[in-house]
Design a protein around this motif. Structure first.
Motif, PDB file in Angstrom:
ATOM      1  N   LYS A  73       0.833  -1.203   0.000  1.00  0.00           N
ATOM      2  CA  LYS A  73       0.000   0.000   0.000  1.00  0.00           C
ATOM      3  C   LYS A  73       0.865   1.249   0.000  1.00  0.00           C
ATOM      4  O   LYS A  73       0.601   2.198  -0.723  1.00  0.00           O
ATOM      5  CB  LYS A  73      -0.933   0.021   1.213  1.00  0.00           C
ATOM      6  CG  LYS A  73      -2.206  -0.723   1.020  1.00  0.00           C
ATOM      7  CD  LYS A  73      -3.141  -0.448   2.177  1.00  0.00           C
ATOM      8  CE  LYS A  73      -4.479  -1.114   1.915  1.00  0.00           C
ATOM      9  NZ  LYS A  73      -5.423  -0.886   3.013  1.00  0.00           N
ATOM     10  N   ILE A  74       1.901   1.240   0.821  1.00  0.00           N
ATOM     11  CA  ILE A  74       2.809   2.387   0.887  1.00  0.00           C
ATOM     12  C   ILE A  74       3.494   2.573  -0.466  1.00  0.00           C
ATOM     13  O   ILE A  74       3.600   3.689  -0.965  1.00  0.00           O
ATOM     14  CB  ILE A  74       3.839   2.206   2.024  1.00  0.00           C
ATOM     15  CG1 ILE A  74       3.124   2.284   3.375  1.00  0.00           C
ATOM     16  CG2 ILE A  74       4.947   3.241   1.935  1.00  0.00           C
ATOM     17  CD1 ILE A  74       3.968   1.901   4.558  1.00  0.00           C
ATOM     18  N   GLU A  75       3.936   1.476  -1.052  1.00  0.00           N
ATOM     19  CA  GLU A  75       4.584   1.549  -2.365  1.00  0.00           C
ATOM     20  C   GLU A  75       3.629   2.115  -3.413  1.00  0.00           C
ATOM     21  O   GLU A  75       4.024   2.930  -4.240  1.00  0.00           O
ATOM     22  CB  GLU A  75       5.068   0.158  -2.780  1.00  0.00           C
ATOM     23  CG  GLU A  75       5.952   0.169  -4.008  1.00  0.00           C
ATOM     24  CD  GLU A  75       6.501  -1.203  -4.344  1.00  0.00           C
ATOM     25  OE1 GLU A  75       6.793  -1.409  -5.522  1.00  0.00           O
ATOM     26  OE2 GLU A  75       6.634  -2.039  -3.438  1.00  0.00           O
ATOM     27  N   GLU A  76       2.362   1.700  -3.365  1.00  0.00           N
ATOM     28  CA  GLU A  76       1.360   2.231  -4.297  1.00  0.00           C
ATOM     29  C   GLU A  76       1.195   3.734  -4.110  1.00  0.00           C
ATOM     30  O   GLU A  76       1.120   4.479  -5.092  1.00  0.00           O
ATOM     31  CB  GLU A  76      -0.012   1.570  -4.056  1.00  0.00           C
ATOM     32  CG  GLU A  76      -0.155   0.201  -4.642  1.00  0.00           C
ATOM     33  CD  GLU A  76      -1.515  -0.419  -4.302  1.00  0.00           C
ATOM     34  OE1 GLU A  76      -2.497   0.337  -4.144  1.00  0.00           O
ATOM     35  OE2 GLU A  76      -1.578  -1.652  -4.190  1.00  0.00           O
ATOM     36  N   GLN A  77       1.145   4.183  -2.868  1.00  0.00           N
ATOM     37  CA  GLN A  77       0.990   5.608  -2.590  1.00  0.00           C
ATOM     38  C   GLN A  77       2.202   6.398  -3.084  1.00  0.00           C
ATOM     39  O   GLN A  77       2.048   7.473  -3.670  1.00  0.00           O
ATOM     40  CB  GLN A  77       0.781   5.847  -1.091  1.00  0.00           C
ATOM     41  CG  GLN A  77      -0.564   5.349  -0.614  1.00  0.00           C
ATOM     42  CD  GLN A  77      -0.713   5.427   0.890  1.00  0.00           C
ATOM     43  OE1 GLN A  77       0.278   5.399   1.627  1.00  0.00           O
ATOM     44  NE2 GLN A  77      -1.948   5.526   1.359  1.00  0.00           N
ATOM     45  N   ILE A  78       3.391   5.864  -2.862  1.00  0.00           N
ATOM     46  CA  ILE A  78       4.608   6.530  -3.336  1.00  0.00           C
ATOM     47  C   ILE A  78       4.571   6.632  -4.861  1.00  0.00           C
ATOM     48  O   ILE A  78       4.904   7.669  -5.436  1.00  0.00           O
ATOM     49  CB  ILE A  78       5.882   5.776  -2.872  1.00  0.00           C
ATOM     50  CG1 ILE A  78       6.012   5.810  -1.352  1.00  0.00           C
ATOM     51  CG2 ILE A  78       7.130   6.331  -3.542  1.00  0.00           C
ATOM     52  CD1 ILE A  78       6.226   7.165  -0.740  1.00  0.00           C
ATOM     53  N   ASN A  79       4.148   5.556  -5.532  1.00  0.00           N
ATOM     54  CA  ASN A  79       4.077   5.577  -6.995  1.00  0.00           C
ATOM     55  C   ASN A  79       3.047   6.583  -7.496  1.00  0.00           C
ATOM     56  O   ASN A  79       3.264   7.240  -8.520  1.00  0.00           O
ATOM     57  CB  ASN A  79       3.789   4.178  -7.537  1.00  0.00           C
ATOM     58  CG  ASN A  79       4.996   3.264  -7.434  1.00  0.00           C
ATOM     59  OD1 ASN A  79       6.143   3.720  -7.496  1.00  0.00           O
ATOM     60  ND2 ASN A  79       4.761   1.984  -7.258  1.00  0.00           N
ATOM     61  N   LYS A  80       1.932   6.738  -6.783  1.00  0.00           N
ATOM     62  CA  LYS A  80       0.926   7.743  -7.163  1.00  0.00           C
ATOM     63  C   LYS A  80       1.499   9.148  -7.027  1.00  0.00           C
ATOM     64  O   LYS A  80       1.309   9.991  -7.901  1.00  0.00           O
ATOM     65  CB  LYS A  80      -0.330   7.601  -6.299  1.00  0.00           C
ATOM     66  CG  LYS A  80      -1.195   6.430  -6.673  1.00  0.00           C
ATOM     67  CD  LYS A  80      -2.416   6.334  -5.768  1.00  0.00           C
ATOM     68  CE  LYS A  80      -3.203   5.067  -6.071  1.00  0.00           C
ATOM     69  NZ  LYS A  80      -4.326   4.885  -5.139  1.00  0.00           N
ATOM     70  N   ILE A  81       2.192   9.385  -5.927  1.00  0.00           N
ATOM     71  CA  ILE A  81       2.812  10.695  -5.714  1.00  0.00           C
ATOM     72  C   ILE A  81       3.882  10.946  -6.774  1.00  0.00           C
ATOM     73  O   ILE A  81       3.999  12.057  -7.301  1.00  0.00           O
ATOM     74  CB  ILE A  81       3.394  10.796  -4.286  1.00  0.00           C
ATOM     75  CG1 ILE A  81       2.256  10.784  -3.263  1.00  0.00           C
ATOM     76  CG2 ILE A  81       4.259  12.037  -4.119  1.00  0.00           C
ATOM     77  CD1 ILE A  81       2.707  10.654  -1.828  1.00  0.00           C
TER      78      ILE A  81
END
Length: 91
Positions: A12-20
């Protein structure tokens, strides 16, 4: 069970970083994109830190366009470089 939970949380954190990262991409030059991609491969934690710092500065209006100097400054601040000090003791 705990391992699966932690894995899901990390994803989830990785997904959020990729969105940012996708949000900040237009603010980066091609060279900066290449540099961040290399960092992502070798140092995923530093990549995440750099992306978050850039994003926060863009949101705060401190950065309009990320150039090489800005990216280098950010990377230097999050880097673990420590100068080795050699002390000579004379007797």
């Amino acid at each position: 069970f705990l391992h699966k939970y932690l894995m899901a949380k990390g994803e989830k954190i990785e997904e959020q970083i990729n969105k940012i990262y996708e949000i900040i991409r237009p603010y980066l030059t091609k060279e900066d994109l290449d540099r961040l991609t290399n960092i992502k491969i070798v140092y995923p934690d530093k990549f995440a830190q750099a992306v978050l710092i850039i994003y926060q500065n863009i949101q705060a209006g401190r950065i309009k366009k990320v150039d090489e100097d800005i990216l280098k400054t950010i990377l230097e601040k999050i880097s673990d470089k420590r100068e080795t000090k050699i002390k000579f003791i004379h007797r």
